[in-house]
Design a protein around this motif. Structure first.
Motif, PDB file in Angstrom:
ATOM      1  N   LEU A   1      -0.240  -2.368  -6.316  1.00 46.07           N
ATOM      2  CA  LEU A   1       1.127  -2.888  -6.248  1.00 46.07           C
ATOM      3  C   LEU A   1       1.092  -4.193  -5.474  1.00 46.07           C
ATOM      4  O   LEU A   1       0.522  -4.263  -4.376  1.00 46.07           O
ATOM      5  N   LEU A   2       1.673  -5.230  -6.039  1.00 44.69           N
ATOM      6  CA  LEU A   2       1.665  -6.553  -5.409  1.00 44.69           C
ATOM      7  C   LEU A   2       3.056  -6.943  -4.942  1.00 44.69           C
ATOM      8  O   LEU A   2       4.049  -6.654  -5.617  1.00 44.69           O
TER       9      LEU A   2
ATOM     10  N   GLY B   1       2.043   0.210 -19.692  1.00 41.30           N
ATOM     11  CA  GLY B   1       1.924   1.491 -20.375  1.00 41.30           C
ATOM     12  C   GLY B   1       3.243   2.234 -20.323  1.00 41.30           C
ATOM     13  O   GLY B   1       3.945   2.201 -19.312  1.00 41.30           O
ATOM     14  N   ALA B   2       3.571   2.919 -21.395  1.00 41.56           N
ATOM     15  CA  ALA B   2       4.859   3.595 -21.503  1.00 41.56           C
ATOM     16  C   ALA B   2       5.067   4.652 -20.431  1.00 41.56           C
ATOM     17  O   ALA B   2       6.201   4.985 -20.092  1.00 41.56           O
ATOM     18  N   ASP B   3       3.967   5.165 -19.858  1.00 35.83           N
ATOM     19  CA  ASP B   3       4.078   6.218 -18.843  1.00 35.83           C
ATOM     20  C   ASP B   3       4.256   5.671 -17.428  1.00 35.83           C
ATOM     21  O   ASP B   3       4.353   6.436 -16.474  1.00 35.83           O
ATOM     22  N   VAL B   4       4.312   4.346 -17.279  1.00 28.77           N
ATOM     23  CA  VAL B   4       4.382   3.733 -15.952  1.00 28.77           C
ATOM     24  C   VAL B   4       5.841   3.381 -15.628  1.00 28.77           C
ATOM     25  O   VAL B   4       6.468   2.603 -16.335  1.00 28.77           O
TER      26      VAL B   4
ATOM     27  N   VAL C   1       0.852  -1.186   0.000  1.00 31.87           N
ATOM     28  CA  VAL C   1       0.000   0.000   0.000  1.00 31.87           C
ATOM     29  C   VAL C   1       0.886   1.234   0.000  1.00 31.87           C
ATOM     30  O   VAL C   1       1.773   1.378   0.837  1.00 31.87           O
ATOM     31  N   SER C   2       0.629   2.102  -0.959  1.00 31.37           N
ATOM     32  CA  SER C   2       1.372   3.354  -1.084  1.00 31.37           C
ATOM     33  C   SER C   2       0.368   4.460  -1.375  1.00 31.37           C
ATOM     34  O   SER C   2      -0.240   4.478  -2.447  1.00 31.37           O
ATOM     35  N   THR C   3       0.181   5.356  -0.420  1.00 32.39           N
ATOM     36  CA  THR C   3      -0.794   6.429  -0.625  1.00 32.39           C
ATOM     37  C   THR C   3      -0.248   7.504  -1.558  1.00 32.39           C
ATOM     38  O   THR C   3      -1.023   8.222  -2.179  1.00 32.39           O
ATOM     39  N   ILE C   4       1.056   7.611  -1.659  1.00 30.59           N
ATOM     40  CA  ILE C   4       1.672   8.566  -2.579  1.00 30.59           C
ATOM     41  C   ILE C   4       2.466   7.762  -3.600  1.00 30.59           C
ATOM     42  O   ILE C   4       3.386   7.026  -3.245  1.00 30.59           O
ATOM     43  N   LYS C   5       2.070   7.897  -4.866  1.00 31.58           N
ATOM     44  CA  LYS C   5       2.727   7.142  -5.937  1.00 31.58           C
ATOM     45  C   LYS C   5       3.179   8.111  -7.025  1.00 31.58           C
ATOM     46  O   LYS C   5       2.594   9.170  -7.207  1.00 31.58           O
TER      47      LYS C   5
END
Length: 119
Positions: free
Chosen positions: A24-25, A92-95, A11-15
């Motif tokens: 996210l696994l 996706g290329a932006d990830v 868990v990440s509240t800021i990504k």
């Protein structure tokens, strides 16, 4: 690609940009010696579903890595993980990722024998 077992979520509240639409696994590479009936790896003693290690009284083995989930996988599932450029194409290329869960395994057959069967 490689086979891995989903151990849980991170868990990440800021990504970073691009990651906000993904879960996210926490995943760990699956071993190839898992017994299809018990789900326990013959070499390591790790339960393929829960990550529990029979050698440590059931404490989970938390060695693993984070991957973006593109398919909606759940804890305990055996999944296909793409790495590097293939992960960026899948997500996706932006990830900004180098690992992505791109499939959920139903059956694994090795040397003509079923070594994993999704229940």
């Amino acid at each position: 690609m490689q086979l891995a077992t989903v151990l849980g979520q991170v868990v990440s509240t800021i990504k970073g940009p691009g990651l906000e639409r993904f879960t996210l696994l926490l995943v760990a590479d699956a071993t190839t010696g898992t017994d299809a009936t018990t789900g326990t790896d013959a070499t390591t003693g790790t339960d393929a579903t829960t990550g529990a290690d029979a050698r440590t009284g059931g404490a989970p083995d938390v060695t693993g890595y984070v991957a973006v989930d593109t398919v909606g996988a759940g804890v305990g599932e055996l999944v296909l993980v793409a790495t590097g450029g293939a992960a960026r194409i899948a997500a996706g290329a932006d990830v900004p990722t180098d690992r992505a869960v791109v499939g959920i395994a139903d059956t694994v057959v090795r040397d003509g024998a079923v070594t994993y069967q999704k229940s």
